[in-house]
Write a protein that holds these residues in place. Structure first.
Motif, mmCIF file in Angstrom:
data_model
loop_
_atom_site.group_PDB
_atom_site.id
_atom_site.type_symbol
_atom_site.label_atom_id
_atom_site.label_comp_id
_atom_site.label_asym_id
_atom_site.label_seq_id
_atom_site.Cartn_x
_atom_site.Cartn_y
_atom_site.Cartn_z
ATOM 1 N N PRO A 195 0.812 -1.222 0.000
ATOM 2 C CA PRO A 195 0.000 0.000 0.000
ATOM 3 C C PRO A 195 0.847 1.275 0.000
ATOM 4 O O PRO A 195 0.360 2.334 -0.398
ATOM 5 C CB PRO A 195 -0.805 -0.120 1.317
ATOM 6 C CG PRO A 195 -0.743 -1.555 1.685
ATOM 7 C CD PRO A 195 0.586 -2.035 1.211
ATOM 8 N N ARG A 213 -1.315 2.594 -5.274
ATOM 9 C CA ARG A 213 -1.353 2.308 -3.831
ATOM 10 C C ARG A 213 -2.707 1.738 -3.428
ATOM 11 O O ARG A 213 -2.794 0.894 -2.537
ATOM 12 C CB ARG A 213 -1.078 3.593 -3.052
ATOM 13 C CG ARG A 213 0.344 4.142 -3.241
ATOM 14 C CD ARG A 213 0.534 5.421 -2.455
ATOM 15 N NE ARG A 213 1.883 5.947 -2.645
ATOM 16 C CZ ARG A 213 2.307 7.087 -2.114
ATOM 17 N NH1 ARG A 213 1.495 7.821 -1.370
ATOM 18 N NH2 ARG A 213 3.542 7.496 -2.342
ATOM 19 N N LYS A 214 -3.772 2.223 -4.084
ATOM 20 C CA LYS A 214 -5.101 1.713 -3.747
ATOM 21 C C LYS A 214 -5.243 0.243 -4.125
ATOM 22 O O LYS A 214 -5.887 -0.530 -3.423
ATOM 23 C CB LYS A 214 -6.169 2.557 -4.448
ATOM 24 C CG LYS A 214 -6.346 3.941 -3.834
ATOM 25 C CD LYS A 214 -7.633 4.603 -4.289
ATOM 26 C CE LYS A 214 -7.845 5.914 -3.544
ATOM 27 N NZ LYS A 214 -9.135 6.569 -3.903
ATOM 28 N N THR A 217 -3.457 -1.639 -1.441
ATOM 29 C CA THR A 217 -4.281 -1.710 -0.228
ATOM 30 C C THR A 217 -5.374 -2.756 -0.364
ATOM 31 O O THR A 217 -5.628 -3.543 0.555
ATOM 32 C CB THR A 217 -4.910 -0.333 0.062
ATOM 33 O OG1 THR A 217 -3.880 0.637 0.223
ATOM 34 C CG2 THR A 217 -5.769 -0.376 1.320
ATOM 35 N N LYS A 221 -5.810 -6.159 1.848
ATOM 36 C CA LYS A 221 -7.078 -6.296 2.581
ATOM 37 C C LYS A 221 -7.767 -7.614 2.239
ATOM 38 O O LYS A 221 -8.250 -8.334 3.132
ATOM 39 C CB LYS A 221 -8.002 -5.121 2.237
ATOM 40 C CG LYS A 221 -9.353 -5.183 2.921
ATOM 41 C CD LYS A 221 -10.235 -4.017 2.501
ATOM 42 C CE LYS A 221 -11.628 -4.128 3.108
ATOM 43 N NZ LYS A 221 -12.514 -3.019 2.650
#
Length: 317
Positions: A195, A213-214, A217, A221
């Motif tokens: 991330p 980065r999203k 992430t 997750k």
């Protein structure tokens, strides 16, 4: 394009199809496949770009995909070390989970199982995580050491708590809760650089569009969620069955059978949960439309439209 990436882009499986696919990839024989056979399979897939994905009825092509997907990392195109291949996950972790959940009277008896479990899962998550971003060896070593130490410490917390608490339900539930949450946080910590630095985002042709980065992430997750489901269920169900087993006449006659029963139950539950948890999310995340593409780079809200699509390999480890 890397064959494994090409496969996951082209194959938009449903959950059931992904589950059946993982039951094949988790076949223990994938641990003893020779390097020569893997190389031949890879050459076949590289030469057969158009037919390889569609011609799954051909047993030769199907075996080639099985060897490639189960032994080669899709980001680096390097062989995954045998102990950290998907097929090795169950035989390594099931006994460790069992010994981590065994009731002990002293802290020393639980140190080795806890450290062994979190050392292996940390290494597994790191080896099988996304490898599309730059990461130095010293960063991996420092990060891995810190994650192992912190995970082992929090994993031992229930024992310290149980020594001071007499509430039966709490003493049984706390180890399950701690194991579940620490396993999820282990993934988040091990793959914390994704991330921060972002991971590769590709179009449907496999062309790299940039780093997001999203997407990193989201990848972490989803993997953490799958670990929560995996280890939470694996720890919970054997405890429930054991609660009823100790009330039977068979247990009264053979008290030692509890260990055998609990170990068998742990292996059976985990044997089902490993392919199920690996199948929860596709190996290729997909965002449709330019609005979704912009959102991955932090330039807009994360939503979809009917335009072109972009993909990113998120991994299972």
């Amino acid at each position: 394009m890397e064959p494994n990436v090409r496969f996951w882009i082209a194959e938009r499986h449903s959950f059931i199809q992904r589950f059946l696919q993982w039951t094949e990839l988790l076949d223990p024989t994938n641990l003893v496949v020779s390097i020569e056979k893997i190389e031949k399979s890879r050459q076949l897939l590289l030469k057969n770009e158009d037919a390889a994905i569609r011609d799954l009825e051909n047993q030769r092509i199907k075996d080639a995909w099985k060897r490639s997907l189960s032994t080669v990392h899709p980001d680096s195109s390097k062989l995954i070390p045998v102990p950290f291949r998907p097929a090795a996950f169950l035989p390594f972790t099931a006994p460790m989970v069992f010994f981590s959940m065994v009731s002990v009277k002293s802290l020393k008896s639980l140190v080795l199982p806890q450290v062994s479990f979190y050392t292996y899962t940390t290494a597994f998550n790191m080896v099988n995580g996304n490898a599309s971003y730059n990461r130095h060896l010293y960063e991996s070593l420092l990060l891995g050491t810190g994650v192992i130490a912190s995970s082992s410490f929090f994993g031992l917390f229930p024992v310290l708590f149980q020594m001071r608490v007499n509430h039966v339900l709490l003493k049984r539930a706390l180890p399950i809760i701690i194991l579940t949450h620490v396993s999820g946080m282990n993934v988040v910590a091990t793959r914390s650089l994704e991330p921060i630095r972002g991971i590769e985002v590709m179009d449907k042709e496999g062309n790299v569009m940039g780093y997001s980065r999203k997407a990193g992430t989201k990848a972490v997750k989803d993997t953490a969620t799958s670990r929560l489901v995996l280890f939470g269920t694996t720890a919970f169900i054997p405890e429930v069955f054991s609660h009823f087993f100790v009330r039977t006449e068979f247990f009264r006659q053979y008290p030692w059978s509890l260990w055998t029963f609990k170990l068998s139950c742990t292996v059976l539950v985990m044997g089902l949960m490993v392919p199920l948890s690996f199948s929860l999310f596709p190996q290729m995340g997909r965002i449709k439309g330019w609005l979704g593409w912009l959102a991955l780079f932090g330039l807009g809200p994360l939503r979809t439209s009917s335009a072109s699509a972009c993909y990113q390999f998120w991994g299972f480890g």
